[in-house]
Design an enzyme around this catalytic site. Structure first.
Site, PDB file in Angstrom:
ATOM      1  N   GLU A 122       0.841  -1.202   0.000  1.00 23.61           N
ATOM      2  CA  GLU A 122       0.000   0.000   0.000  1.00 23.61           C
ATOM      3  C   GLU A 122       0.870   1.243   0.000  1.00 23.61           C
ATOM      4  OE1 GLU A 122      -3.056  -0.211  -0.601  1.00 23.61           O
ATOM      5  OE2 GLU A 122      -3.499  -2.288  -0.067  1.00 23.61           O
ATOM      6  N   CYS A 178      -7.711  -1.733   8.157  1.00 28.03           N
ATOM      7  CA  CYS A 178      -6.375  -1.728   7.551  1.00 28.03           C
ATOM      8  C   CYS A 178      -5.929  -0.295   7.275  1.00 28.03           C
ATOM      9  CB  CYS A 178      -6.358  -2.549   6.269  1.00 28.03           C
ATOM     10  SG  CYS A 178      -6.627  -4.310   6.544  1.00 28.03           S
ATOM     11  N   HIS A 233      -0.934  -5.923   2.142  1.00 27.16           N
ATOM     12  CA  HIS A 233      -2.181  -6.690   2.087  1.00 27.16           C
ATOM     13  C   HIS A 233      -1.919  -8.059   1.461  1.00 27.16           C
ATOM     14  CE1 HIS A 233      -5.460  -3.506   2.651  1.00 27.16           C
ATOM     15  NE2 HIS A 233      -5.763  -4.512   3.438  1.00 27.16           N
TER      16      HIS A 233
END
Length: 191
Positions: A71, A132, A156
């Protein structure tokens, strides 16, 4: 030697497993911590104050994805129609009222991607609107507020083959996911 802390969440939303948790259980020679699935940014302030790691790698499950995702952006917004472990649902509010709109990962995301071209890994520009993203955002925010030099990233993981909640979803072998995380950790140690 960098002090690296790797976290994962407990299973959530009535699922029996969490792929990120199963991945970090298999990682050796690095400190790990299991976190609750809770809308509480102060968890991350306390984590950073207590642990003061050089690197914080937060890990979560992204069912439906077929690759491991690094991310890049955490946004100051919560929106998800599934509850946290206390039954709370957030449908559109800020994580930190006086926080910036977004923060970028402080791990070397693009360099990691280049080092992982032979692996099922991609860059993602959204950690979603659930826990998250909240954990990622809160960690970056509190690292800034506390004036810590902690590098922070969020990874992830897709469902793994044989995971009970993976019916009709893409999966990736758990051994391959572990290999990717080990490669990420080793590359971060080298920077």
């Amino acid at each position: 030697m960098k002090d690296i802390l790797v976290t994962a969440f407990e299973p959530f939303n009535n699922q029996k497993e969490n792929s990120s948790l199963e991945v970090i259980k298999r990682i050796k020679n690095v400190k790990t911590k299991i976190l609750p699935v809770r809308y509480d940014p102060l968890i991350y302030q306390e984590l950073l104050e207590k642990e003061k790691p050089d690197v914080l790698l937060l890990c979560g499950q992204a069912g439906g994805r077929s690759e491991v995702s690094i991310e890049q952006v955490a946004i100051n917004f919560m929106y998800a129609n599934i509850p946290d472990d206390q039954g709370i649902i957030k449908l559109g509010e800020k994580i930190i009222n006086d926080g910036d709109d977004a923060y970028f990962a402080t791990i070397p995301s693009l360099e990691l991607l280049k080092a992982l071209t032979d692996y099922p890994v991609k860059l993602s520009l959204s950690a979603g609107g659930y826990i998250c993203n909240m954990s990622f955002y809160a960690s970056l925010y509190y690292a800034k507020v506390l004036k810590l030099n902690t590098q922070i990233g969020f990874i992830h993981f897709p469902y793994y083959e044989g995971q009970s909640d993976a019916k009709d979803h893409s999966t990736l072998a758990i051994d391959k996911q572990v290999e990717v995380l080990e490669k990420i950790i080793n590359n971060i140690k080298a920077y």
